[in-house]
Design a protein around this motif. Structure first.
Motif, PDB file in Angstrom:
ATOM      1  N   GLU A 109       0.815  -1.210   0.000  1.00  0.00           N
ATOM      2  CA  GLU A 109       0.000   0.000   0.000  1.00  0.00           C
ATOM      3  C   GLU A 109       0.851   1.263   0.000  1.00  0.00           C
ATOM      4  OE1 GLU A 109      -2.248  -0.863   3.523  1.00  0.00           O
ATOM      5  OE2 GLU A 109      -3.922  -1.701   2.355  1.00  0.00           O
ATOM      6  N   LYS A 110       2.118   1.098   0.378  1.00  0.00           N
ATOM      7  CA  LYS A 110       3.058   2.218   0.355  1.00  0.00           C
ATOM      8  C   LYS A 110       4.451   1.669   0.080  1.00  0.00           C
ATOM      9  CE  LYS A 110       3.311   2.247   5.429  1.00  0.00           C
ATOM     10  NZ  LYS A 110       2.442   1.072   5.600  1.00  0.00           N
ATOM     11  N   VAL A 111       5.358   2.536  -0.300  1.00  0.00           N
ATOM     12  CA  VAL A 111       6.693   2.111  -0.701  1.00  0.00           C
ATOM     13  C   VAL A 111       7.383   1.327   0.410  1.00  0.00           C
ATOM     14  CG1 VAL A 111       8.996   2.952  -1.315  1.00  0.00           C
ATOM     15  CG2 VAL A 111       6.977   3.957  -2.385  1.00  0.00           C
ATOM     16  N   GLU A 112       7.168   1.729   1.643  1.00  0.00           N
ATOM     17  CA  GLU A 112       7.828   1.061   2.770  1.00  0.00           C
ATOM     18  C   GLU A 112       7.411  -0.399   2.922  1.00  0.00           C
ATOM     19  OE1 GLU A 112       8.121   5.331   3.188  1.00  0.00           O
ATOM     20  OE2 GLU A 112       6.371   4.015   2.898  1.00  0.00           O
ATOM     21  N   ASP A 113       6.283  -0.774   2.345  1.00  0.00           N
ATOM     22  CA  ASP A 113       5.797  -2.152   2.483  1.00  0.00           C
ATOM     23  C   ASP A 113       6.672  -3.165   1.750  1.00  0.00           C
ATOM     24  OD1 ASP A 113       3.678  -1.301   4.040  1.00  0.00           O
ATOM     25  OD2 ASP A 113       2.280  -1.157   2.355  1.00  0.00           O
ATOM     26  N   PHE A 114       7.505  -2.709   0.834  1.00  0.00           N
ATOM     27  CA  PHE A 114       8.406  -3.633   0.136  1.00  0.00           C
ATOM     28  C   PHE A 114       9.514  -4.162   1.056  1.00  0.00           C
ATOM     29  CE2 PHE A 114       6.782  -1.296  -3.604  1.00  0.00           C
ATOM     30  CZ  PHE A 114       6.435  -2.374  -4.408  1.00  0.00           C
ATOM     31  N   ASP A 115       9.826  -3.411   2.088  1.00  0.00           N
ATOM     32  CA  ASP A 115      10.925  -3.784   2.978  1.00  0.00           C
ATOM     33  C   ASP A 115      10.669  -5.155   3.595  1.00  0.00           C
ATOM     34  OD1 ASP A 115      13.227  -3.678   4.481  1.00  0.00           O
ATOM     35  OD2 ASP A 115      12.407  -2.339   6.004  1.00  0.00           O
ATOM     36  N   GLY A 120      13.512  -4.288 -10.451  1.00  0.00           N
ATOM     37  CA  GLY A 120      14.186  -5.147  -9.488  1.00  0.00           C
ATOM     38  C   GLY A 120      15.306  -4.433  -8.758  1.00  0.00           C
ATOM     39  N   LYS A 121      16.095  -3.650  -9.491  1.00  0.00           N
ATOM     40  CA  LYS A 121      17.206  -2.922  -8.864  1.00  0.00           C
ATOM     41  C   LYS A 121      16.686  -1.907  -7.850  1.00  0.00           C
ATOM     42  CE  LYS A 121      20.125  -3.306 -12.984  1.00  0.00           C
ATOM     43  NZ  LYS A 121      20.706  -2.557 -14.143  1.00  0.00           N
ATOM     44  N   ALA A 122      15.629  -1.187  -8.212  1.00  0.00           N
ATOM     45  CA  ALA A 122      15.076  -0.177  -7.320  1.00  0.00           C
ATOM     46  C   ALA A 122      14.483  -0.813  -6.063  1.00  0.00           C
ATOM     47  CB  ALA A 122      14.019   0.646  -8.048  1.00  0.00           C
ATOM     48  N   GLU A 170      16.996  -1.807  -3.468  1.00  0.00           N
ATOM     49  CA  GLU A 170      17.512  -0.671  -2.707  1.00  0.00           C
ATOM     50  C   GLU A 170      16.638  -0.307  -1.515  1.00  0.00           C
ATOM     51  OE1 GLU A 170      18.444   2.874  -4.715  1.00  0.00           O
ATOM     52  OE2 GLU A 170      20.003   1.991  -5.960  1.00  0.00           O
ATOM     53  N   ILE A 171      15.350  -0.577  -1.605  1.00  0.00           N
ATOM     54  CA  ILE A 171      14.448  -0.187  -0.515  1.00  0.00           C
ATOM     55  C   ILE A 171      14.081  -1.366   0.378  1.00  0.00           C
ATOM     56  CG2 ILE A 171      13.543   1.826  -1.699  1.00  0.00           C
ATOM     57  CD1 ILE A 171      11.117   0.204  -2.529  1.00  0.00           C
ATOM     58  N   GLY A 172      14.903  -2.408   0.337  1.00  0.00           N
ATOM     59  CA  GLY A 172      14.770  -3.476   1.327  1.00  0.00           C
ATOM     60  C   GLY A 172      14.080  -4.735   0.890  1.00  0.00           C
ATOM     61  N   ALA A 173      13.635  -4.824  -0.364  1.00  0.00           N
ATOM     62  CA  ALA A 173      13.017  -6.066  -0.838  1.00  0.00           C
ATOM     63  C   ALA A 173      14.098  -7.084  -1.170  1.00  0.00           C
ATOM     64  CB  ALA A 173      12.170  -5.796  -2.072  1.00  0.00           C
ATOM     65  N   ASN A 174      13.768  -8.341  -0.984  1.00  0.00           N
ATOM     66  CA  ASN A 174      14.643  -9.430  -1.423  1.00  0.00           C
ATOM     67  C   ASN A 174      14.192  -9.807  -2.837  1.00  0.00           C
ATOM     68  OD1 ASN A 174      15.901  -9.702   1.214  1.00  0.00           O
ATOM     69  ND2 ASN A 174      13.947 -10.582   1.873  1.00  0.00           N
ATOM     70  N   VAL A 175      14.939  -9.375  -3.817  1.00  0.00           N
ATOM     71  CA  VAL A 175      14.512  -9.510  -5.211  1.00  0.00           C
ATOM     72  C   VAL A 175      14.995 -10.831  -5.795  1.00  0.00           C
ATOM     73  CG1 VAL A 175      14.660  -8.515  -7.521  1.00  0.00           C
ATOM     74  CG2 VAL A 175      14.457  -7.021  -5.523  1.00  0.00           C
ATOM     75  N   VAL A 176      14.065 -11.550  -6.417  1.00  0.00           N
ATOM     76  CA  VAL A 176      14.358 -12.813  -7.090  1.00  0.00           C
ATOM     77  C   VAL A 176      14.075 -12.625  -8.571  1.00  0.00           C
ATOM     78  CG1 VAL A 176      13.780 -15.251  -7.276  1.00  0.00           C
ATOM     79  CG2 VAL A 176      13.737 -14.133  -5.032  1.00  0.00           C
ATOM     80  N   ARG A 223       3.100   6.326  -5.831  1.00  0.00           N
ATOM     81  CA  ARG A 223       3.559   6.039  -7.194  1.00  0.00           C
ATOM     82  C   ARG A 223       4.670   7.009  -7.586  1.00  0.00           C
ATOM     83  NH1 ARG A 223       2.190   7.820 -12.392  1.00  0.00           N
ATOM     84  NH2 ARG A 223       2.614   6.258 -13.994  1.00  0.00           N
ATOM     85  N   VAL A 224       4.534   8.264  -7.211  1.00  0.00           N
ATOM     86  CA  VAL A 224       5.568   9.256  -7.504  1.00  0.00           C
ATOM     87  C   VAL A 224       6.886   8.854  -6.849  1.00  0.00           C
ATOM     88  CG1 VAL A 224       6.292  11.643  -7.068  1.00  0.00           C
ATOM     89  CG2 VAL A 224       3.972  11.167  -7.888  1.00  0.00           C
ATOM     90  N   LYS A 225       6.810   8.303  -5.644  1.00  0.00           N
ATOM     91  CA  LYS A 225       8.025   7.845  -4.962  1.00  0.00           C
ATOM     92  C   LYS A 225       8.701   6.716  -5.749  1.00  0.00           C
ATOM     93  CE  LYS A 225       6.329   8.775  -0.258  1.00  0.00           C
ATOM     94  NZ  LYS A 225       5.943   8.134   1.035  1.00  0.00           N
ATOM     95  N   LEU A 226       7.898   5.800  -6.273  1.00  0.00           N
ATOM     96  CA  LEU A 226       8.462   4.699  -7.058  1.00  0.00           C
ATOM     97  C   LEU A 226       9.152   5.230  -8.315  1.00  0.00           C
ATOM     98  CD1 LEU A 226       5.712   1.907  -6.945  1.00  0.00           C
ATOM     99  CD2 LEU A 226       7.867   1.989  -5.678  1.00  0.00           C
ATOM    100  N   LEU A 227       8.502   6.156  -9.002  1.00  0.00           N
ATOM    101  CA  LEU A 227       9.097   6.712 -10.208  1.00  0.00           C
ATOM    102  C   LEU A 227      10.417   7.420  -9.897  1.00  0.00           C
ATOM    103  CD1 LEU A 227       5.894   8.125 -11.957  1.00  0.00           C
ATOM    104  CD2 LEU A 227       7.276   6.187 -12.711  1.00  0.00           C
TER     105      LEU A 227
END
Length: 354
Positions: free
Chosen positions: A160-166, A177-179, A182-188, A302-306
């Motif tokens: 629901e917000k960018v922080e939720d990816f952490d 994936g690269k972005a 950077e914000i704490g997701a474990n990317v596969v 969404r603006v934060k993601l961009l």
């Protein structure tokens, strides 16, 4: 690798080119995706249109589902003549297809038709990008794109917000994936044909996806939430042909194939936009097979993601410049084309509705 590729190239071309100059030519097309969904329909349209425009002199033997070449092998296989033509995706050959990867960088519009038209004009008119692909022994014919990137999540996971990816494990590729990393997701990173099992088994919590693939790969069966982020597009997604096979086609066949590729851009956009509406309605009603809530991401999020993507745009520009191309000039041309087609859409609507 180079010597093996050269050997395969010589063998493949001797076979492929033997039939190209004959009255009736059958070309082998490698498609790693399934023979279903919006993209499969558009690809079949392209092939039928190319055949029609050559009065049946060009025909195509399509190998679906990676039966001939998997995504990771598609570029080298086509360049070497294992297939005459096929579909490639930039992240599976990041250095070799870096020029094409401009289409994966987030742009101001997430509209399918705008993204397709901008990329098609760029790749068919920009001499530098045509040269870039020629060095890989391939020629650009046409292109696909995704819808804006959405996130499909299982269980109680939702974004629901960018922080939720952490802390989430997320299937994603390319700039997205690269972005996220950077914000704490474990990317596969994995091909789309493996995402269903990864979501179902709990290997990943969420996956970057698209409405048309949700239905084509039946992800609705196992996910519980979709966040509509509309984060850029995956436009580094091209139909290409072996350069030697292309050059051996008579000019009228080259013209027919290019015309078919341009027409396919509009046809794919039309099919895909209709598919998006159908899938969203089916997810809301359950008619697709199961109800799954679709929740738009708040615009401020969404603006934060961009904004996370800005430095990757600059990196692409710097990398292309370092390889002897005018990276900034190409980027400026691309964004100008995006603005051009976005303005055309606002003024005239989609071409099939005019």
């Amino acid at each position: 690798m180079i010597s093996i590729k050269s050997a395969v190239l010589g063998l493949g071309l001797s076979v492929a080119m033997a039939g190209v100059s004959s009255a009736g030519t059958e070309l082998r097309y490698s498609e790693a995706g399934p023979n279903r969904g919006a993209r499969a329909k558009a690809l079949q349209y392209f092939l039928d249109e190319a055949s029609r425009r050559t009065d049946g002199e060009l025909t195509f033997d399509v190998h679906w589902g990676g039966a001939l070449l998997k995504w990771s092998a598609a570029l080298n296989g086509i360049a070497a003549g294992a297939a005459d033509m096929g579909t490639v995706i930039a992240p599976y050959a990041p250095k070799q297809l870096q020029g094409l990867a401009i289409g994966d960088l987030p742009i101001s519009s997430s509209d399918t038709w705008v993204g397709l038209r901008a990329m098609h004009e760029l790749l068919t008119t920009n001499a530098q990008l045509k040269d870039f692909l020629a060095k890989e022994n391939v020629v650009f014919l046409s292109n696909f794109t995704s819808t804006g990137t959405q996130f499909e999540c299982t269980g109680d996971h939702k974004i629901e917000k960018v922080e939720d990816f952490d802390g989430l494990t997320v299937r994603a590729t390319g700039t997205v994936g690269k972005a996220l990393n950077e914000i704490g997701a474990n990317v596969v990173n994995m091909t789309f044909d493996k995402v269903y099992q990864a979501l179902d088994s709990g290997l990943v919590d969420c996956a970057a996806g698209y409405y048309y693939t949700n239905r084509a790969f039946r992800h609705y069966e196992i996910i519980n939430h979709i966040t509509e982020a509309n984060w850029g597009q995956v436009g580094g997604f091209a139909l290409i042909m072996n350069k030697h096979v292309w050059e051996d086609l008579p000019p009228e066949h080259q013209e027919a194939v290019m015309a078919a590729g341009s027409n396919m851009v509009d046809e794919f956009a039309r099919i895909q936009l209709a598919t998006i509406n159908d899938v969203k309605a089916g997810l809301a009603s359950g008619e697709i097979g199961r109800k799954v809530p679709v929740v738009p991401l708040a615009e401020e999020e969404r603006v934060k993601l961009l904004a996370l993507s800005d430095k990757y745009v600059q990196k692409w520009i710097d990398d292309m410049t370092g390889r002897g191309y005018d990276g900034q000039g190409i980027w400026n041309e691309y964004t100008g084309l995006v603005d051009k087609y976005a303005a055309e859409l606002d003024a005239k609507g989609y071409p099939w509705d005019r």
